[in-house]
Design a protein around this motif. Structure first.
Motif, short mmCIF file in Angstrom:
data_model
loop_
_atom_site.label_atom_id
_atom_site.label_comp_id
_atom_site.label_asym_id
_atom_site.label_seq_id
_atom_site.Cartn_x
_atom_site.Cartn_y
_atom_site.Cartn_z
N GLY A 158 -7.40 89.53 -4.83
CA GLY A 158 -6.08 90.09 -4.54
C GLY A 158 -6.01 90.73 -3.17
O GLY A 158 -5.02 90.57 -2.45
N TRP A 159 -7.09 91.43 -2.78
CA TRP A 159 -7.12 92.05 -1.45
C TRP A 159 -7.08 90.99 -0.35
O TRP A 159 -6.38 91.16 0.66
CB TRP A 159 -8.37 92.90 -1.31
CG TRP A 159 -8.54 93.50 0.05
CD1 TRP A 159 -7.89 94.57 0.58
CD2 TRP A 159 -9.42 93.03 1.08
NE1 TRP A 159 -8.30 94.80 1.86
CE2 TRP A 159 -9.24 93.88 2.20
CE3 TRP A 159 -10.34 91.99 1.16
CZ2 TRP A 159 -9.96 93.71 3.38
CZ3 TRP A 159 -11.05 91.81 2.33
CH2 TRP A 159 -10.86 92.66 3.43
N VAL B 6 5.45 83.64 -12.12
CA VAL B 6 4.55 83.06 -13.12
C VAL B 6 3.30 83.91 -13.28
O VAL B 6 2.76 84.07 -14.39
CB VAL B 6 4.19 81.61 -12.72
CG1 VAL B 6 3.10 81.05 -13.62
CG2 VAL B 6 5.43 80.73 -12.78
N ALA B 7 2.82 84.51 -12.17
CA ALA B 7 1.63 85.36 -12.25
C ALA B 7 1.91 86.66 -13.01
O ALA B 7 1.01 87.23 -13.63
CB ALA B 7 1.12 85.68 -10.85
N LEU C 243 -4.49 84.09 -9.97
CA LEU C 243 -4.82 84.30 -8.57
C LEU C 243 -5.07 82.98 -7.85
O LEU C 243 -4.74 82.83 -6.67
CB LEU C 243 -6.04 85.21 -8.45
CG LEU C 243 -5.83 86.65 -8.93
CD1 LEU C 243 -7.15 87.42 -8.90
CD2 LEU C 243 -4.79 87.37 -8.08
N GLY C 244 -5.65 82.02 -8.58
CA GLY C 244 -5.85 80.69 -7.97
C GLY C 244 -4.53 80.02 -7.63
O GLY C 244 -4.40 79.37 -6.59
N GLY C 245 -3.54 80.18 -8.49
CA GLY C 245 -2.22 79.61 -8.19
C GLY C 245 -1.58 80.26 -6.98
O GLY C 245 -1.00 79.57 -6.12
N LEU C 246 -1.69 81.58 -6.89
CA LEU C 246 -1.14 82.27 -5.71
C LEU C 246 -1.85 81.82 -4.44
O LEU C 246 -1.22 81.59 -3.40
CB LEU C 246 -1.27 83.78 -5.89
CG LEU C 246 -0.39 84.42 -6.98
CD1 LEU C 246 -0.72 85.90 -7.10
CD2 LEU C 246 1.09 84.22 -6.67
#
Length: 275
Positions: A87-88, A219-220, A259-262
């Motif tokens: 995320g960072w 979605v996340a 997080l992989g999608g983002l």
């Protein structure tokens, strides 16, 4: 040790191993310098990746041993740490992109001001000084012109800043004008028109990508809303996710997919922006 405890310990070891591998892979590479490195620098460059791998393996071993003692706590900590790191990284890259966009906007304003000063009949040195007063990165270019140094080279150095790559066109126009004797004002006026058109195109692309980014973020966030609604309806999903081994596995996989999608959306957006 019971079979359930053994299974939890093994699962924790796998989780922290993946976390350690992710940390090692995310470690930044050593920047290459254009000049010839010394012997000490060559030794450091050769030892850098090996040292990072050794540190990563040592961290994984230490956490794996701790996972045998307290598998649930270690697995939960590994999930939180890896999710926080990813995320960072995503937030940092997003901030860098916004900073580059602001630099690109200031670049266009500086080119318009410089072109306006030259069209009005101002000498190039005065025009550069006025431009540097409003946008300080142009100051090295104004200084290079004042001392008679390589002005196109100074423009190219400024173009190394994130978001300022279009200044290479200004450097090329300046160099062509200097070598051929063509009008500098007319050359920069054409470059500014091209930059203005590119800026408009980027705005359209950014507007199209904004909907994809917003959808990915929605979605996340949806699983978090579902868990909140489940808790409000009388269930206890948080206890299952944070205490049960299968719940921890679901939590880790869910965060990984979200997080992989983002990250995938941001990677696609960067590719579109480069093209």
């Amino acid at each position: 040790m019971t079979p359930a405890a053994v299974w939890q310990a093994a699962w924790a070891v796998v989780a922290v191993s993946c976390a350690g591998g992710a940390v090692v892979l995310m470690a930044p590479a050593v920047a290459q310098r254009p000049r010839a490195p010394s012997g000490r620098e060559e030794a450091a460059a050769r030892g850098g990746p090996a040292m990072r791998a050794l540190v990563g393996v040592g961290a994984v071993a230490v956490v794996a041993v701790a996972g045998l003692v307290a598998p649930r706590q270690v697995a939960l900590a590994a999930i939180v740490v890896v999710a926080g790191l990813v995320g960072w990284v995503l937030v940092r890259r997003r901030r860098q992109l916004r900073s580059a966009e602001r630099t690109s906007a200031r670049l266009l304003e500086a080119c318009e001001q410089l072109t306006g000063e030259l069209v009005a009949g101002r000498p190039p040195g005065v025009a550069l000084e006025q431009c540097a007063a409003h946008w300080h990165p142009v100051a090295p270019v104004a200084e290079a012109f004042r001392v008679g140094a390589d002005v196109p080279g100074a423009w190219r150095e400024v173009a190394r800043r994130p978001g300022a790559a279009d200044l290479r066109l200004v450097a090329a126009a300046w160099q062509v004008s200097h070598r051929t004797g063509a009008g500098l004002a007319s050359a920069l006026e054409q470059v500014t028109a091209d930059l203005r058109a590119q800026r408009a195109t980027r705005r359209v692309v950014a507007g199209e990508l904004a909907s994809a980014r917003a959808t990915a973020r929605l979605v996340a966030v949806l699983p978090l809303l579902a868990l909140t609604f489940g808790a409000g309806a009388g269930g206890d999903p948080w206890t299952f996710l944070l205490t049960h081994p299968i719940g921890l596995a679901c939590l880790g996989l869910g965060l990984a997919f979200g997080l992989g999608g983002l990250a995938w959306i941001e990677a696609l957006a960067r590719q579109v922006d480069r093209s």
